[in-house]
Design an enzyme around this catalytic site. Structure first.
Site, PDB file in Angstrom:
ATOM      1  N   ASN A  49       0.821  -1.217   0.000  1.00 12.96           N
ATOM      2  CA  ASN A  49       0.000   0.000   0.000  1.00 12.96           C
ATOM      3  C   ASN A  49       0.851   1.262   0.000  1.00 12.96           C
ATOM      4  O   ASN A  49       0.508   2.249  -0.648  1.00 12.96           O
ATOM      5  CB  ASN A  49      -0.937   0.029   1.214  1.00 12.96           C
ATOM      6  CG  ASN A  49      -2.207  -0.751   0.991  1.00 12.96           C
ATOM      7  OD1 ASN A  49      -2.505  -1.165  -0.112  1.00 12.96           O
ATOM      8  ND2 ASN A  49      -2.948  -0.968   2.060  1.00 12.96           N
ATOM      9  N   CYS A  50       1.941   1.233   0.742  1.00 13.47           N
ATOM     10  CA  CYS A  50       2.810   2.406   0.845  1.00 13.47           C
ATOM     11  C   CYS A  50       3.420   2.764  -0.509  1.00 13.47           C
ATOM     12  O   CYS A  50       3.522   3.937  -0.873  1.00 13.47           O
ATOM     13  CB  CYS A  50       3.922   2.149   1.863  1.00 13.47           C
ATOM     14  SG  CYS A  50       3.305   1.639   3.483  1.00 13.47           S
TER      15      CYS A  50
END
Length: 170
Positions: A49-50
């Protein structure tokens, strides 16, 4: 360690983070002294996600954030400074965002946002979050709570831009 998570009105803790090398120390309070900025934290560099959403969204909307009054942008994660530097190069950050390592979890603990990622990532990490800071005071805090902080629903650029408009209207 903070007893409860950071909230609007709290002061930025007097902590040391690291930029690129273990001897390149950055006092977080120095970055926001007399300035308006944003900060976003995430579980780790190069994590799904990052890398797919959070950092890229802040990068692609950098100009829009600056036009809205943001002078300082910081991305922080519980990684070593070499990893954060490599991640910045990989994503072509080119100085648009300060990519700082919270290698000792000093900030994470001070803000009360420790997340247990030991089963997946091997250690404790920072919860996913963002906030607006004016002269070392948190004006907003957007702490993800779903799925132990792995969700990316309220800590993104759209939330920050909406909050900037609300703050300007006051």
């Amino acid at each position: 360690m903070a007893s409860s998570p950071v909230k609007p009105g709290d002061s930025v803790p007097d902590v040391t983070l690291y930029d690129g090398k273990p001897d390149n120390k950055v006092k977080l309070r120095d970055l926001y002294k007399g300035k308006k900025g944003l900060i976003f934290g995430l579980p780790g560099a190069f994590t799904p996600n990052c890398s797919t959403y959070q950092l890229p969204h802040f990068l692609t909307r950098n100009e829009e954030l600056r036009d809205a009054g943001i002078e300082v942008m910081v991305c922080v994660a519980v990684n070593d400074p070499f990893v954060m530097e490599a991640w910045a190069k990989h994503n072509k950050v080119d100085g648009q965002i300060h990519m700082l390592a919270d290698k000792d979890m000093e900030l994470t603990k001070a803000l009360g946002i420790v997340m247990d990622c030991e089963p997946v990532l091997g250690n404790k990490r920072m919860k996913r979050w963002s906030g607006i800071i004016e002269d070392n005071v948190f004006k907003t805090v957007n702490l993800e709570t779903k799925d132990g902080g792995n969700a990316y629903t309220i800590s993104g650029v759209d939330t920050i831009l909406g909050q900037l408009k609300e703050l300007d209207a006051k």
